[in-house]
Write a protein that holds these residues in place. Structure first.
Motif, PDB file in Angstrom:
ATOM      1  N   LEU A  27       0.815  -1.217   0.000  1.00 27.98           N
ATOM      2  CA  LEU A  27       0.000   0.000   0.000  1.00 27.98           C
ATOM      3  C   LEU A  27       0.849   1.267   0.000  1.00 27.98           C
ATOM      4  O   LEU A  27       0.330   2.355   0.214  1.00 27.98           O
ATOM      5  CB  LEU A  27      -0.934  -0.001   1.214  1.00 27.98           C
ATOM      6  N   CYS A  38      -4.795   2.971  -1.197  1.00 22.39           N
ATOM      7  CA  CYS A  38      -6.089   2.275  -1.078  1.00 22.39           C
ATOM      8  C   CYS A  38      -7.061   2.719  -2.174  1.00 22.39           C
ATOM      9  O   CYS A  38      -6.922   3.795  -2.746  1.00 22.39           O
ATOM     10  CB  CYS A  38      -6.735   2.600   0.266  1.00 22.39           C
ATOM     11  N   CYS A  73      -8.529  -2.341   0.323  1.00 19.39           N
ATOM     12  CA  CYS A  73      -7.294  -2.893  -0.242  1.00 19.39           C
ATOM     13  C   CYS A  73      -7.537  -3.160  -1.730  1.00 19.39           C
ATOM     14  O   CYS A  73      -8.498  -3.850  -2.082  1.00 19.39           O
ATOM     15  CB  CYS A  73      -6.928  -4.196   0.466  1.00 19.39           C
TER      16      CYS A  73
END
Ligand SMILES: [Zn+2]
Length: 117
Positions: A27, A38, A73
């Protein structure tokens, strides 16, 4: 080494990147806000808290004043974080890690391996 930061987020102390706990999708750097990596969705609060009565004062949130902002995610679609913010509010930066802790931890880990040999 990986450190659990929240129930959904892990900090990789070697690559210094945020990872999803569920799928290990990266991320972004731990020095930055994980929310930048995200998928982000915003919802009208009335989708969750329906008005109880007709009219302006209806025991629900006014969508012109608040939005539910969800962070997912991109790897597995897990919901990582939810916030309630005014429309147009910039991303909040809620987790800032002390990166020197990771550096100290990695060098301590290396020296203990060296001494074990
Ligand atoms: Zn994931």
């Amino acid at each position: 080494m990986k450190r659990s930061i929240t129930e959904s987020l892990v900090a990789n102390t070697e690559s210094l990147e945020w990872e999803c706990r569920r799928c290990q999708h990266t991320l972004g750097p731990v020095a930055e806000n994980y929310k930048k990596g995200c998928l982000i969705a915003q919802r009208d609060p009335k989708e969750i808290w329906e008005p109880l009565i007709e009219g302006v004062l209806n025991f629900s949130y006014d969508a012109t004043w608040s939005r539910i902002v969800e962070f997912y995610c991109p790897g597995c679609g897990a919901l990582l974080e939810v916030e309630m913010l005014p429309p147009g509010h910039p991303l909040t930066h809620d987790i800032e890690l002390d990166l020197t802790m990771f550096t100290d931890e990695n060098s301590a880990d290396r020296s203990s391996k060296d001494s074990a040999q």
